[in-house]
Scaffold this motif. Structure first.
Motif, short mmCIF file in Angstrom:
data_model
loop_
_atom_site.label_atom_id
_atom_site.label_comp_id
_atom_site.label_asym_id
_atom_site.label_seq_id
_atom_site.Cartn_x
_atom_site.Cartn_y
_atom_site.Cartn_z
N SER A 35 -3.03 10.25 -16.85
CA SER A 35 -3.75 9.51 -15.81
C SER A 35 -4.01 8.08 -16.25
O SER A 35 -4.20 7.81 -17.44
N SER A 36 -4.07 7.16 -15.26
CA SER A 36 -4.28 5.75 -15.59
C SER A 36 -4.75 4.97 -14.37
O SER A 36 -4.54 5.38 -13.23
N ILE A 37 -5.38 3.82 -14.64
CA ILE A 37 -5.73 2.83 -13.62
C ILE A 37 -5.26 1.48 -14.16
O ILE A 37 -5.67 1.08 -15.26
N LYS A 38 -4.41 0.78 -13.40
CA LYS A 38 -3.81 -0.45 -13.89
C LYS A 38 -3.87 -1.56 -12.85
O LYS A 38 -3.72 -1.30 -11.65
N LEU A 39 -4.09 -2.75 -13.34
CA LEU A 39 -4.07 -3.95 -12.51
C LEU A 39 -2.84 -4.75 -12.92
O LEU A 39 -2.69 -5.16 -14.08
N ASN A 40 -1.93 -4.96 -11.98
CA ASN A 40 -0.64 -5.58 -12.27
C ASN A 40 -0.55 -6.96 -11.66
O ASN A 40 -0.93 -7.16 -10.49
N GLY A 84 -2.10 -3.12 -3.26
CA GLY A 84 -1.84 -4.46 -3.76
C GLY A 84 -1.46 -4.41 -5.23
O GLY A 84 -0.55 -3.66 -5.63
N PRO A 85 -2.17 -5.15 -6.08
CA PRO A 85 -1.84 -5.16 -7.51
C PRO A 85 -2.42 -3.97 -8.28
O PRO A 85 -2.13 -3.80 -9.46
N LEU A 86 -3.22 -3.14 -7.62
CA LEU A 86 -3.89 -2.03 -8.29
C LEU A 86 -3.09 -0.74 -8.12
O LEU A 86 -2.71 -0.37 -7.01
N THR A 87 -2.84 -0.04 -9.23
CA THR A 87 -2.18 1.27 -9.17
C THR A 87 -3.06 2.30 -9.86
O THR A 87 -3.64 2.03 -10.93
N ILE A 88 -3.17 3.46 -9.25
CA ILE A 88 -3.98 4.55 -9.78
C ILE A 88 -3.12 5.80 -9.86
O ILE A 88 -2.54 6.22 -8.85
N THR A 89 -3.02 6.36 -11.04
CA THR A 89 -2.29 7.61 -11.25
C THR A 89 -3.26 8.68 -11.71
O THR A 89 -3.92 8.53 -12.74
N LEU A 90 -3.37 9.74 -10.94
CA LEU A 90 -4.19 10.89 -11.30
C LEU A 90 -3.27 12.06 -11.56
O LEU A 90 -2.69 12.63 -10.63
N ARG A 91 -3.09 12.39 -12.83
CA ARG A 91 -2.19 13.48 -13.19
C ARG A 91 -2.84 14.34 -14.28
O ARG A 91 -2.43 14.33 -15.44
N PRO A 92 -3.89 15.09 -13.92
CA PRO A 92 -4.55 15.95 -14.91
C PRO A 92 -3.63 17.11 -15.31
O PRO A 92 -2.65 17.43 -14.62
N GLU A 93 -3.98 17.73 -16.43
CA GLU A 93 -3.18 18.83 -16.95
C GLU A 93 -4.06 20.06 -17.21
O GLU A 93 -5.20 19.92 -17.67
N GLY A 141 -4.89 -2.23 -18.03
CA GLY A 141 -5.43 -0.99 -17.49
C GLY A 141 -6.08 -0.10 -18.52
O GLY A 141 -6.07 -0.38 -19.72
N ILE A 142 -6.67 0.97 -18.04
CA ILE A 142 -7.21 2.02 -18.88
C ILE A 142 -6.40 3.29 -18.61
O ILE A 142 -5.97 3.54 -17.47
N SER A 143 -6.19 4.07 -19.65
CA SER A 143 -5.23 5.16 -19.52
C SER A 143 -5.51 6.25 -20.54
O SER A 143 -6.17 6.04 -21.56
N ILE A 181 0.86 -1.17 0.00
CA ILE A 181 0.00 0.00 0.00
C ILE A 181 0.90 1.23 0.00
O ILE A 181 1.83 1.34 0.80
N GLU A 182 0.64 2.13 -0.90
CA GLU A 182 1.51 3.29 -1.03
C GLU A 182 0.72 4.48 -1.56
O GLU A 182 -0.19 4.32 -2.38
N LEU A 183 1.06 5.66 -1.09
CA LEU A 183 0.47 6.90 -1.58
C LEU A 183 1.59 7.91 -1.79
O LEU A 183 2.41 8.12 -0.90
N LYS A 184 1.61 8.50 -2.96
CA LYS A 184 2.70 9.40 -3.32
C LYS A 184 2.12 10.61 -4.04
O LYS A 184 1.16 10.50 -4.79
N ILE A 185 2.73 11.76 -3.82
CA ILE A 185 2.34 12.97 -4.54
C ILE A 185 3.42 13.31 -5.57
O ILE A 185 4.61 13.30 -5.26
N PHE A 186 2.99 13.53 -6.80
CA PHE A 186 3.94 13.89 -7.85
C PHE A 186 4.30 15.36 -7.73
O PHE A 186 3.51 16.18 -7.26
N PRO A 187 5.48 15.74 -8.21
CA PRO A 187 5.86 17.14 -8.18
C PRO A 187 5.02 17.97 -9.14
O PRO A 187 4.45 17.46 -10.11
N ILE A 188 4.92 19.24 -8.85
CA ILE A 188 4.26 20.16 -9.78
C ILE A 188 5.14 20.30 -11.02
O ILE A 188 6.35 20.50 -10.92
#
Length: 517
Positions: free
Chosen positions: A153-158, A94-103, A165-167, A49-56
Motif C-alpha cells: 500500500s502507498s500514497i504518492k504525490l507525483n 490529479g497528481p495524487l495516487t493512492i494504492t490500497l493493497r492489504p495482505e 510518498g509514504i509506503s 481521475i481514475e479508479l481501478k480494482i486490482f486482481p485477487i
C-alpha cells in the motif's frame, strides 16, 4: 516472471528500484502483468481521475520438511501450508495516487529440525556469535500465524518525473534478479517515506534515476533456539536490546540509489547504493542516534570513517555501500549485470584500494534469449567473507556488533535470501510463448560458510559443508483475466545444519541428508 519486453525493449528503465511481486524471478518494474488483468472502474476523458480494482492474488507455499524461503515478502520460514492473499484498489486524483493493497497472511508454522542439538557446546557458542547480532530466528514461534498486513500500500504525490510518498511496499534495488544484496523483497515490507523518479530524467550526457528512502525497521520478537544453552558457565543468549537505552527499539533506516545511463553507451547503466541504520531510542530526552550527527539525513555523511567527528558515531550506525552495472545488448537479446558491495565503511580511499576484499559481497549474472523464445539465465552470488578475514574479521553480511538486530525487518534479511555467509549458483532455462512459460532451474547453495569456517577450522574438518541442491520446474499460463503460476522444487540438503556423526572406521561418511519438496 521474466518477460521478453523487459529484456530486449526496456533500455530506458534500468531496474534501479521497483516493487516486485513474490516470484523471485519477476523483473517487471512497472507491475504491468497485474495491471493487464486489473479492472478499470472509472476514469474521465483526461485520465486525471481514475479508479481501478486490482486482481485477487492468492499465493500459496508448501514445504514438506524444511523451510525453503526465497523473496516471498510477508511470508515467513515455514513448514506446512502458508499463503498471502490480497485484493486492492488504485485511485488517481490529479497528481495524487493512492494504492490500497492489504495482505492476509496465514501460516501453519509446523515444527522442523533446526540447529543440531548434538553439536558440542563450543559449536553452539560459535553459532550464537551470529544469532546475538542479527534478528534471524529459525522458527517464528510455535503457533500458527493469522494476520492482516498493510501489504503493498502507498500514497504518492507525483509531479512530472518525480514522486514523493509514504509506503509499505517492498523495494528491490539493483540489477540482480534472484539475490539482490542491498535491498530485495525477501522480508516483509516496511513503512517508509520515499522520494524518487517515476521515469528517467534525460540530460545531454544521459539519463538519471534515483530513490531516497527513510523508514522504520522492526524486530520479529522471536528468539533463536535453545536460549538456555551455556558455555563455560555463561549463558549464550543475549537479549536483543539497545544497550544504551536498555530497550528493544525500532531502527531508523535511510538509504538511496542513483543510476546513470550514459548516452554514448547504448543499454549501459551504472549505479551507486548506500544505506545506514541505527536505533531510535530516546536517551536523556534526545534521540541517541542523533548524537554526533545533527541532521535527519545520516546517509549523506561519513562515507569514510576518517570523517567521523565523534567517537561513538561508528558504534551507533550500521552501514553498507556498493556499485552496480547493467549492460543490455539489444542486437544480441542479452544482458550482463553485476553488483559489488561493502558491508562496512572504509577508513579512507587508501584503505578501500589496499583491502578492497574486506567485507565485500558480489553478484554477477547474465541473460540470453535463444531462437526467439528460449531464455537462459545464470546468477552467482558470494556473501561469505574473503581471505581478508584472517587478518581483519568483518563479520558476516547483514549482522552488526552494535545494531543487534542486524540488517533485517521482522526477522528476515532485507537483502539476498540465501542469508549471511552463504553463496549461490543459479541456472535456469525457460521457454516463453505469448501466454505461457515452461522452465527448469538448478540452484546450488553453500549455507553460511562464515560459520562453518569459524566453528570447524580448528578441527581441520572438511566434511561438514551444508550444501543444498534445488531442482526446480516452473509453469505459468495466462487465461484472459486469470493468471496461474506454479513452481515445484525438489531440495536435496547434504549435511543439513552441519550435522555429522563421528565414525573412526568410516571417515568420509554422509551426514544428515534431507529431502524437501
Amino acid at each position: 516472471m521474466i518477460r521478453f519486453d523487459n529484456l530486449v525493449n526496456n533500455t530506458n528503465n534500468q531496474f534501479s528500484f521497483s516493487l516486485r511481486p513474490f516470484d523471485e524471478n519477476y523483473i517487471d518494474t512497472d507491475n504491468k502483468l497485474y495491471d493487464d488483468i486489473s479492472k478499470k472502474i472509472f476514469s474521465n476523458k483526461s485520465n486525471s481521475i481514475e479508479l481501478k480494482i486490482f486482481p485477487i492474488k492468492h499465493n500459496i507455499e508448501y514445504n514438506t520438511k524444511t523451510p525453503y524461503n526465497r523473496n516471498n515478502g510477508s511470508m515467513i520460514p515455514n513448514v506446512g501450508y502458508q499463503h498471502i492473499s490480497s485484493l486492492g484498489l488504485y485511485s488517481k486524483i490529479g497528481p495524487l495516487t493512492i494504492t490500497l493493497r492489504p495482505e492476509h497472511h496465514y501460516s501453519e508454522n509446523k515444527p522442523f529440525p533446526g540447529f543440531w542439538e548434538g553439536h558440542y557446546p563450543i559449536i553452539w557458542a560459535k553459532r550464537y556469535i551470529l544469532w546475538n547480532r542479527i534478528d534471524m530466528p529459525e522458527r517464528f514461534g510455535n503457533k500458527r500465524h493469522n494476520s492482516l498486513l498493510l501489504g503493498q500500500s502507498s500514497i504518492k504525490l507525483n509531479y512530472k518525473k518525480l514522486s514523493l510518498g509514504i509506503s509499505n511496499e517492498n523495494i528491490w534495488w539493483g540489477p540482480s534478479i534472484r539475490n539482490s544484496i542491498m535491498m530485495s523483497n525477501h522480508a516483509q515490507g516496511f513503512k517508509h517515506i520515499s522520494f524518487n523518479t517515476n521515469s528517467p530524467i534525460k540530460t545531454f550526457i544521459g539519463n538519471f534515476e534515483f530513490q531516497l528512502i527513510s523508514g522504520r525497521l522492526d524486530s520479529s520478537g522471536y528468539t533463536p533456539p535453545n536460549i538456555e544453552a551455556e558455555y563455560a558457565g555463561t549463558k549464550l543468549y543475549v537479549a536483543k536490546i539497545n544497550q544504551l537505552a536498555e530497550t528493544n527499539d525500532w531502527r531508523y533506516l535511510q538509504g538511496y540509489i542513483v543510476t546513470f545511463s550514459p548516452k554514448i553507451i547504448t543499454g549501459f547503466s551504472l549505479g551507486f547504493i548506500r544505506w545506514t541504520q541505527m536505533y531510535s531510542a530516546l536517551v536523556e530526552g534526545k534521540y541517541w542516534w542523533m548524537k554526533g550527527n545533527p541532521t535527519y539525513f545520516p546517509i549523506f555523511n561519513n562515507l569514510f570513517r576518517k570523517n567521523d567527528q565523534f567517537v561513538d558515531y561508528e558504534g551507533q550506525t550500521n552501514q553498507a555501500a556498493g556499485i552496480f552495472f547493467r549492460w543490455l545488448w539489444e542486437d544480441s537479446n542479452a544482458e550482463i549485470y553485476a553488483e559489488y558491495n561493502h558491508n562496512d565503511s572504509k577508513f579512507n580511499i587508501r584503505d578501500l584500494i589496499l583491502d578492497s576484499e574486506h567485507s565485500r559481497a558480489v553478484t554477477v549474472g547474465i541473460q540470453k534469449v535463444f531462437k526467439s523464445n528460449f531464455l537462459f539465465s545464470w546468477e552467482w552470488t558470494q556473501l561469505e567473507q574473503s581471505a581478508s578475514r584472517i587478518l581483519r574479521d568483518a563479520g558476516s553480511w547483514y549482522m552488526h556488533y552494535q545494531i543487534y538486530d542486524g540488517y533485517t525487518n521482522k526477522g528476515e534479511v532485507l537483502g539476498a535470501g540465501i542469508g549471511p555467509g552463504s553463496n549461490s549458483q543459479y541456472f535456469s532455462l525457460q521457454k516463453i510463448s505469448n501466454n505461457s512459460i515452461y522452465g527448469l532451474a538448478l540452484e546450488i547453495v553453500d549455507n553460511d560458510n562464515d560459520f562453518y569456517y569459524e566453528a570447524f577450522a580448528s578441527a581441520q574438518d572438511p566434511r561438514r559443508y551444508w550444501k543444498d541442491f534445488n531442482f526446480q520446474f516452473n509453469f505459468e499460463k495466462k487465461f484472459q483475466s486469470f493468471l496461474l503460476e506454479s513452481k515445484l522444487i525438489f531440495q536435496r540438503q547434504l549435511n543439513y545444519q552441519w550435522e555429522l556423526t563421528e565414525d573412526a572406521t568410516n571417515y568420509y561418511l554422509p551426514g544428515r541428508d534431507l529431502n524437501n519438496f
